[in-house]
Design an enzyme around this catalytic site. Structure first.
Site, PDB file in Angstrom:
ATOM      1  N   TYR A 146       0.651  -1.268  -0.017  1.00 25.91           N
ATOM      2  CA  TYR A 146      -0.058   0.043   0.001  1.00 25.91           C
ATOM      3  C   TYR A 146       1.001   1.441  -0.051  1.00 25.91           C
ATOM      4  O   TYR A 146       1.959   1.398   0.718  1.00 25.91           O
ATOM      5  CB  TYR A 146      -0.925  -0.186   1.385  1.00 25.91           C
ATOM      6  CG  TYR A 146      -1.686   1.313   1.298  1.00 25.91           C
ATOM      7  CD1 TYR A 146      -2.921   1.210   0.726  1.00 25.91           C
ATOM      8  CD2 TYR A 146      -1.524   2.117   2.369  1.00 25.91           C
ATOM      9  CE1 TYR A 146      -3.907   2.326   0.623  1.00 25.91           C
ATOM     10  CE2 TYR A 146      -2.364   3.369   2.494  1.00 25.91           C
ATOM     11  CZ  TYR A 146      -3.314   3.199   1.669  1.00 25.91           C
ATOM     12  OH  TYR A 146      -4.293   4.336   1.707  1.00 25.91           O
ATOM     13  N   ASP A 241       9.387   2.783  -0.819  1.00 24.38           N
ATOM     14  CA  ASP A 241       8.474   3.402   0.216  1.00 24.38           C
ATOM     15  C   ASP A 241       8.809   3.201   1.672  1.00 24.38           C
ATOM     16  O   ASP A 241       8.490   2.018   2.270  1.00 24.38           O
ATOM     17  CB  ASP A 241       7.077   2.879  -0.265  1.00 24.38           C
ATOM     18  CG  ASP A 241       6.156   3.699   0.735  1.00 24.38           C
ATOM     19  OD1 ASP A 241       6.232   4.306   1.554  1.00 24.38           O
ATOM     20  OD2 ASP A 241       4.879   3.529   0.532  1.00 24.38           O
ATOM     21  N   LYS A 269       5.491   9.764   8.335  1.00 21.27           N
ATOM     22  CA  LYS A 269       5.142   9.210   9.733  1.00 21.27           C
ATOM     23  C   LYS A 269       6.260   9.935  10.641  1.00 21.27           C
ATOM     24  O   LYS A 269       6.174  10.852  11.376  1.00 21.27           O
ATOM     25  CB  LYS A 269       5.200   7.751   9.582  1.00 21.27           C
ATOM     26  CG  LYS A 269       3.908   7.142   8.890  1.00 21.27           C
ATOM     27  CD  LYS A 269       3.904   5.726   9.062  1.00 21.27           C
ATOM     28  CE  LYS A 269       2.559   5.071   8.151  1.00 21.27           C
ATOM     29  NZ  LYS A 269       1.486   5.311   8.551  1.00 21.27           N
TER      30      LYS A 269
HETATM   31  N1  HOZ Z   1      -2.897   4.057   6.267  1.00 25.29           N
HETATM   32  C1  HOZ Z   1      -2.990   3.309   7.621  1.00 25.29           C
HETATM   33  C2  HOZ Z   1      -2.708   1.894   7.748  1.00 25.29           C
HETATM   34  N2  HOZ Z   1      -1.503   1.527   7.232  1.00 25.29           N
HETATM   35  C3  HOZ Z   1      -4.396   3.683   8.257  1.00 25.29           C
HETATM   36  C4  HOZ Z   1      -4.575   4.915   8.841  1.00 25.29           C
HETATM   37  C5  HOZ Z   1      -5.586   5.463   9.685  1.00 25.29           C
HETATM   38  O1  HOZ Z   1      -6.716   4.617   9.393  1.00 25.29           O
HETATM   39  O2  HOZ Z   1      -5.727   6.115  10.396  1.00 25.29           O
END
Ligand code: HOZ
Length: 432
Positions: A146, A241, A269
């Site tokens: 992802y 990534d 992050k």
């Molecule tokens: N993209 C996040 C999981 N890999 C989820 C972020 C969220 O739902 O706060």
């Protein structure tokens, strides 16, 4: 045993009227595990506290940024000191320069970078750069990886897209999706075959060097090197990534841990310490092609925001504490070994994957090395276990397809309390 979550429940009822699923990002709606999300009141160190006063040992850490724990005093102080001077300027500021220097030092593969506001923005910009620099159109990604919610990435995607059974999202035009080719993660031959067939048209290959959005899956020995060689041979750019793995699996990210030099890296992050942020960067000859030095356009009103830079720099400074990563790794091993033992004692088949401060727990007795392995696990068992842990004050990611994260604020007694909770959760969830 049932926690009082009545205030969270009331908030969720209100939230559902105004937001799809009652949330601003899908996975946190708890849809795949069932039940309702709790609403946070505050967080400190290893713990999240909900609006009903329940405390949870937090293995989500805001999905990755909180490697030093929540509300770390030096991060809070840096933010407080910075914000009184103004929240956004729209002109350059000194903290952006300090961030650039720091990132170049931590990740020598990216001597130049551009700050953006999220991981999604970073990956979107990275593939534009790859296409602009190579003059090619195809992008290669991996099943179950992802890279945010950009159109080109919602093809066999992981994280929420996988959780909700829509790895290919409606709304992505087919002609654009057709430009994204996918590969099975950890399959050497499939990558070779794809590059033999399309190598001259591939602008870039993007990968989570340790996959964290189909739970946590490590690359097999030599796999990243194999991809590096294929990209070099065919003139495609290798994009790591590292939004999740950056500064989480080692001080220099997965690229340092595995000794691979990508052409482009995306970050997010941890470099924002909990504030919205992202970055992409790479070799100078590539990055000089970004506007205004070059013709490839990318921009952002809030990019390099001073408060986000301050939080990120303060967080990155904490990584230099002697033994920072050693302690994280020891705690992750203690946790994963303890969970495996607790499961064995309860007669439950569980296996773990781990890399420094990130881990995955799978309900299977087999090794998990691919997307197919991850999706073959017992998801219902995970869901029961998740709720058993939540009731015992341990917050795991609310999906079987998300990695878990540790923070340096976690003590050995937090880890041991988690393992004790797991004993109860295994027992209850798997009682006949
Ligand atoms: N993209 C996040 C999981 N890999 C989820 C972020 C969220 O739902 O706060």
């Amino acid at each position: 045993m049932s926690l009082d979550t009545s205030r969270s429940h009331d908030l969720f009822q209100r939230a559902r009227q105004f937001m799809p699923g009652g949330v601003n990002s899908p996975v946190r709606a708890f849809k795949s595990v069932g039940g309702e999300p709790f609403f946070a009141q505050r967080a400190e160190g290893a713990y999240l506290y909900d609006v009903d006063g329940n405390r949870y040992i937090d293995y989500v850490g805001s999905w990755g940024p909180m490697i030093a724990g929540h509300a770390h005093p030096s991060v809070i102080e840096a933010v407080q000191k910075t914000l009184v001077d103004g929240l956004s300027f729209g002109v350059p500021n000194a903290l952006e320069v300090a961030m650039g220097e720091r990132l170049a030092e931590l990740m020598p593969s990216m001597p130049m970078q551009r700050m953006v506001n999220s991981g999604t923005e970073a990956t979107l910009s990275a593939i534009r750069l790859a296409r602009g620099a190579t003059g090619r159109t195809l992008i290669v990604k991996f099943e179950g990886c992802y890279h945010g919610h950009g159109d080109s990435f919602l093809v066999k995607a992981g994280s929420g897209a996988l959780t909700f059974g829509q790895p290919n999202s409606p709304g992505v035009p087919a002609p654009l999706a057709d430009l994204t080719l996918t590969l099975p993660y950890n399959d050497f031959d499939a990558a070779t075959t794809l590059f033999d067939a399309h190598g001259g048209e591939i602008a870039g290959l993007i990968i989570e060097p340790i996959a964290g959005n189909m739970n946590c899956i490590l690359p097999k020995d030599g796999y990243l090197q194999h991809l590096r060689e294929l990209c070099t041979k065919h003139g495609a750019l290798l994009i790591f990534d590292e939004v999740m793995t950056g500064f989480r699996v080692s001080r220099g990210g997965a690229q340092q841990r595995y000794g691979i030099t990508p052409d482009i890296t995306t970050l997010g992050k941890i470099i924002g310490g909990g504030m919205p942020v992202g970055a992409y960067g790479g070799r100078e000859d590539l990055m000089r092609q970004i506007a205004p030095d070059g013709p490839i356009y990318q921009a952002g009103t809030l990019s390099g925001n001073p408060v986000a830079m301050a939080a990120g720099l303060a967080t990155l400074a904490l990584l230099d504490e002697p033994g920072f990563y050693e302690r994280l790794e020891q705690n992750t091993n203690r946790l994963c070994d303890g969970l495996e033992t607790a499961a064995r004692d309860a007669g439950v088949a569980v296996t773990t994957n781990r890399s420094c401060a990130m881990f995955g727990l799978f309900f299977t007795d087999k090794k998990v090395e691919s997307f197919a392995d991850a999706t073959a696990c017992d998801i219902n068992a995970f869901n029961r276990f998740f709720h058993g842990m939540l009731q015992r004050g341990v917050y795991l990611a609310p999906s079987a397809y998300e990695a878990g994260f540790l923070s340096s604020a976690m003590s050995e007694s937090d880890i041991d309390a988690t393992i004790e909770a797991a004993r109860g959760a295994f027992r209850d969830a798997f009682a006949d």
